[in-house]
Design a protein around this motif. Structure first.
Motif, PDB file in Angstrom:
ATOM      1  N   THR A  12       0.839  -1.399   0.034  1.00  0.00           N
ATOM      2  CA  THR A  12      -0.025   0.012   0.099  1.00  0.00           C
ATOM      3  C   THR A  12       0.960   1.362  -0.093  1.00  0.00           C
ATOM      4  O   THR A  12       1.816   1.377   0.851  1.00  0.00           O
ATOM      5  CB  THR A  12      -0.801   0.036   1.214  1.00  0.00           C
ATOM      6  N   VAL A  13       0.716   2.096  -0.769  1.00  0.00           N
ATOM      7  CA  VAL A  13       1.438   3.381  -1.032  1.00  0.00           C
ATOM      8  C   VAL A  13       1.040   4.362  -1.037  1.00  0.00           C
ATOM      9  O   VAL A  13      -0.253   4.794  -1.776  1.00  0.00           O
ATOM     10  CB  VAL A  13       2.364   3.235  -2.426  1.00  0.00           C
ATOM     11  N   ASP A  14       1.353   5.436  -0.233  1.00  0.00           N
ATOM     12  CA  ASP A  14       0.994   6.942  -0.124  1.00  0.00           C
ATOM     13  C   ASP A  14       2.111   7.623  -0.453  1.00  0.00           C
ATOM     14  O   ASP A  14       2.925   7.681  -0.177  1.00  0.00           O
ATOM     15  CB  ASP A  14       0.360   7.250   1.221  1.00  0.00           C
ATOM     16  N   ALA A  15       1.669   8.729  -1.316  1.00  0.00           N
ATOM     17  CA  ALA A  15       2.766   9.915  -1.708  1.00  0.00           C
ATOM     18  C   ALA A  15       2.511  10.895  -0.781  1.00  0.00           C
ATOM     19  O   ALA A  15       1.205  11.320  -0.974  1.00  0.00           O
ATOM     20  CB  ALA A  15       3.063   9.996  -3.034  1.00  0.00           C
ATOM     21  N   VAL A  16       3.335  11.549  -0.249  1.00  0.00           N
ATOM     22  CA  VAL A  16       2.920  12.905   0.644  1.00  0.00           C
ATOM     23  C   VAL A  16       3.733  14.175   0.149  1.00  0.00           C
ATOM     24  O   VAL A  16       5.011  13.680  -0.003  1.00  0.00           O
ATOM     25  CB  VAL A  16       3.034  12.660   2.153  1.00  0.00           C
ATOM     26  N   ALA A  17       3.240  15.261   0.024  1.00  0.00           N
ATOM     27  CA  ALA A  17       4.082  16.211  -0.282  1.00  0.00           C
ATOM     28  C   ALA A  17       3.705  17.548   0.454  1.00  0.00           C
ATOM     29  O   ALA A  17       2.581  17.596   0.863  1.00  0.00           O
ATOM     30  CB  ALA A  17       4.172  16.371  -1.846  1.00  0.00           C
ATOM     31  N   SER A  18       4.784  18.261   1.045  1.00  0.00           N
ATOM     32  CA  SER A  18       4.366  19.411   1.792  1.00  0.00           C
ATOM     33  C   SER A  18       5.273  20.636   1.275  1.00  0.00           C
ATOM     34  O   SER A  18       6.494  20.293   0.977  1.00  0.00           O
ATOM     35  CB  SER A  18       4.532  19.051   3.424  1.00  0.00           C
ATOM     36  N   ASN A  19       4.758  21.658   1.014  1.00  0.00           N
ATOM     37  CA  ASN A  19       5.707  22.702   0.532  1.00  0.00           C
ATOM     38  C   ASN A  19       5.064  24.144   0.986  1.00  0.00           C
ATOM     39  O   ASN A  19       3.988  24.418   1.419  1.00  0.00           O
ATOM     40  CB  ASN A  19       5.410  22.656  -1.152  1.00  0.00           C
ATOM     41  N   LYS A  20       5.756  25.110   0.745  1.00  0.00           N
ATOM     42  CA  LYS A  20       5.516  26.525   1.016  1.00  0.00           C
ATOM     43  C   LYS A  20       4.501  26.685  -0.019  1.00  0.00           C
ATOM     44  O   LYS A  20       4.432  26.938  -1.181  1.00  0.00           O
ATOM     45  CB  LYS A  20       6.569  27.303   0.652  1.00  0.00           C
ATOM     46  N   GLU A  21       3.184  27.307   0.483  1.00  0.00           N
ATOM     47  CA  GLU A  21       2.120  27.379  -0.537  1.00  0.00           C
ATOM     48  C   GLU A  21       2.248  29.000  -0.833  1.00  0.00           C
ATOM     49  O   GLU A  21       2.477  30.019  -0.087  1.00  0.00           O
ATOM     50  CB  GLU A  21       0.775  27.172   0.340  1.00  0.00           C
ATOM     51  N   THR A  22       2.027  29.384  -2.174  1.00  0.00           N
ATOM     52  CA  THR A  22       2.032  30.831  -2.424  1.00  0.00           C
ATOM     53  C   THR A  22       0.781  31.202  -2.818  1.00  0.00           C
ATOM     54  O   THR A  22       0.522  32.484  -3.398  1.00  0.00           O
ATOM     55  CB  THR A  22       2.873  30.877  -3.695  1.00  0.00           C
ATOM     56  N   TYR A 267       4.452   4.941   3.118  1.00  0.00           N
ATOM     57  CA  TYR A 267       4.072   3.667   3.074  1.00  0.00           C
ATOM     58  C   TYR A 267       3.119   3.224   4.100  1.00  0.00           C
ATOM     59  O   TYR A 267       3.628   3.289   5.167  1.00  0.00           O
ATOM     60  CB  TYR A 267       4.916   2.607   2.857  1.00  0.00           C
ATOM     61  N   GLU A 268       1.817   2.728   3.828  1.00  0.00           N
ATOM     62  CA  GLU A 268       1.027   2.185   4.774  1.00  0.00           C
ATOM     63  C   GLU A 268       1.004   0.414   4.845  1.00  0.00           C
ATOM     64  O   GLU A 268       0.512   0.143   3.709  1.00  0.00           O
ATOM     65  CB  GLU A 268      -0.431   2.836   4.690  1.00  0.00           C
ATOM     66  N   SER A 269       1.395  -0.002   5.748  1.00  0.00           N
ATOM     67  CA  SER A 269       1.428  -1.538   5.726  1.00  0.00           C
ATOM     68  C   SER A 269       0.168  -1.993   5.617  1.00  0.00           C
ATOM     69  O   SER A 269      -0.892  -1.258   6.216  1.00  0.00           O
ATOM     70  CB  SER A 269       2.478  -2.086   6.850  1.00  0.00           C
ATOM     71  N   PRO A 270      -0.166  -3.299   5.355  1.00  0.00           N
ATOM     72  CA  PRO A 270      -1.406  -3.785   5.367  1.00  0.00           C
ATOM     73  C   PRO A 270      -2.149  -3.839   6.637  1.00  0.00           C
ATOM     74  O   PRO A 270      -3.340  -3.749   6.552  1.00  0.00           O
ATOM     75  CB  PRO A 270      -1.105  -5.333   4.768  1.00  0.00           C
ATOM     76  N   ASP A 271      -1.606  -3.885   7.716  1.00  0.00           N
ATOM     77  CA  ASP A 271      -1.929  -4.068   8.923  1.00  0.00           C
ATOM     78  C   ASP A 271      -2.359  -2.552   9.632  1.00  0.00           C
ATOM     79  O   ASP A 271      -2.694  -2.262  10.620  1.00  0.00           O
ATOM     80  CB  ASP A 271      -1.032  -4.435  10.173  1.00  0.00           C
TER      81      ASP A 271
END
Length: 348
Positions: A12-22, A267-271
């Protein structure tokens, strides 16, 4: 909205991004810039917008991107023309085009078209243009009958586009070494895109060409023969499906600055449980995912093999070799299918 996990078998895959918002909705915090956090799922790549212009460039992308900031490619595209289904009234840059799936491909999808030696794409990569009597298709009215007579299937092997529009160079960007285009506006599912281009290879004086350019002396209203990149039908078994890039993510903010930017892949593992920045099992267990996915290969001084847990800030990805296009807020993964075939390969 709800948090959706994307499953690849047991992954199970998660992509996360954080950034300076303009943008203007920013909460201005006194004494410091506010930071906006974003979460982008692995399946939320930007569709119908970024395209390889030949299978050659799909096949060579991972290798070309493996040595950033130097691009491992000896190709330089010198001219490109991009055609799209016309929307609205016809304008001056309209032409009738016959767009062919197998044009320039040395591994054609049709069994009766034979590839020739050499890996580089050109009009001579296979015998497709020898099978087609070009005089017979210069009139757009003859195209359908003639192509069907050859056993070619509309929507699969070719698309006939009347009054296709030549895109202005300000409507897309192209990467001259990596062989892909990024459109300013996404295509709708029924719109087609086709290209013709020339390129040179370092150390070689030849000019290679795929398709016919408007300067080749084939005058309007004669049909131009070009390379189909996206047809009207979505068919995941068609070679065209591979040409749509599935590794570009929009960070929902433009003009991103390097200072406050952090990108993590979680990444979120199956558990279940909280997403972590590494796989909890398998051959890549414990290795930071920004490193697994090629986003971190060196430290801030660009020392190779010293991944430091921070995404390598290689800008101008749309034009040169890079991971981010900071002006438009897009991340270009250095793998063609980071959460698909490339992940399967990485995990064996």
């Amino acid at each position: 909205g709800g948090h959706v996990k994307l499953k690849f078998g047991k992954l199970t895959v998660d992509a996360v991004a954080s950034n300076k918002e303009t943008s203007t909705e920013n909460l201005q915090v006194q004494g410091g810039a506010s930071t906006q956090e974003f979460e982008i799922r692995a399946d939320e790549y930007e569709e119908n917008r970024h395209y390889f212009i030949s299978q050659y460039f799909y096949d060579n992308y991972n290798k070309a991107m493996s040595t950033l900031p130097i691009v491992n490619s000896n190709v330089k595209i010198t001219r490109i023309e991009v055609w799209r289904t016309n929307v609205g009234a016809a304008v001056s840059n309209n032409r009738n085009i016959l767009a062919l799936t197998d044009l320039g491909e040395r591994n054609p999808s049709r069994g009766d078209i034979f590839g020739r030696g050499g890996t580089l794409p050109s009009n001579n990569s296979n015998n497709l243009l020898e099978k087609i009597n070009l005089n017979a298709i210069r009139s757009i009215d003859n195209v359908t009958t003639y192509m069907q007579g050859l056993g070619m299937v509309s929507g699969t092997d070719y698309e006939k586009i009347e009054n296709a529009r030549l895109l202005n160079s300000s409507e897309y960007t192209f990467n001259e070494q990596l062989g892909f285009i990024s459109l300013n506006q996404p295509l709708s599912s029924d719109q087609m895109i086709a290209v013709a281009f020339q390129y040179q290879v370092i150390g070689d004086t030849n000019v290679y060409q795929v398709g016919e350019l408007t300067t080749d002396g084939i005058n309007d209203p004669n049909t131009l023969v070009v390379k189909l990149i996206k047809g009207t039908a979505v068919n995941t078994h068609s070679p065209l499906w591979k040409l749509m890039m599935k590794n570009v993510y929009f960070l929902r903010s433009t003009q991103i600055g390097q200072d406050n930017f952090r990108l993590n892949v979680l990444y979120e593992s199956p558990d279940g449980g909280v997403g972590v920045g590494y796989f909890t099992e398998g051959p890549m267990e414990g290795k930071p995912l920004v490193e697994v996915f090629g986003l971190d290969r060196m430290d801030a001084s660009q020392n190779y093999y010293y991944a430091d847990g921070v995404m390598d800030w290689f800008d101008s990805a749309a034009y040169k070799g890079g991971i981010i296009q900071s002006t438009t807020g897009r991340i270009y993964f250095p793998y063609v299918e980071p959460f698909g075939k490339d992940l399967r390969e990485l995990l064996g």
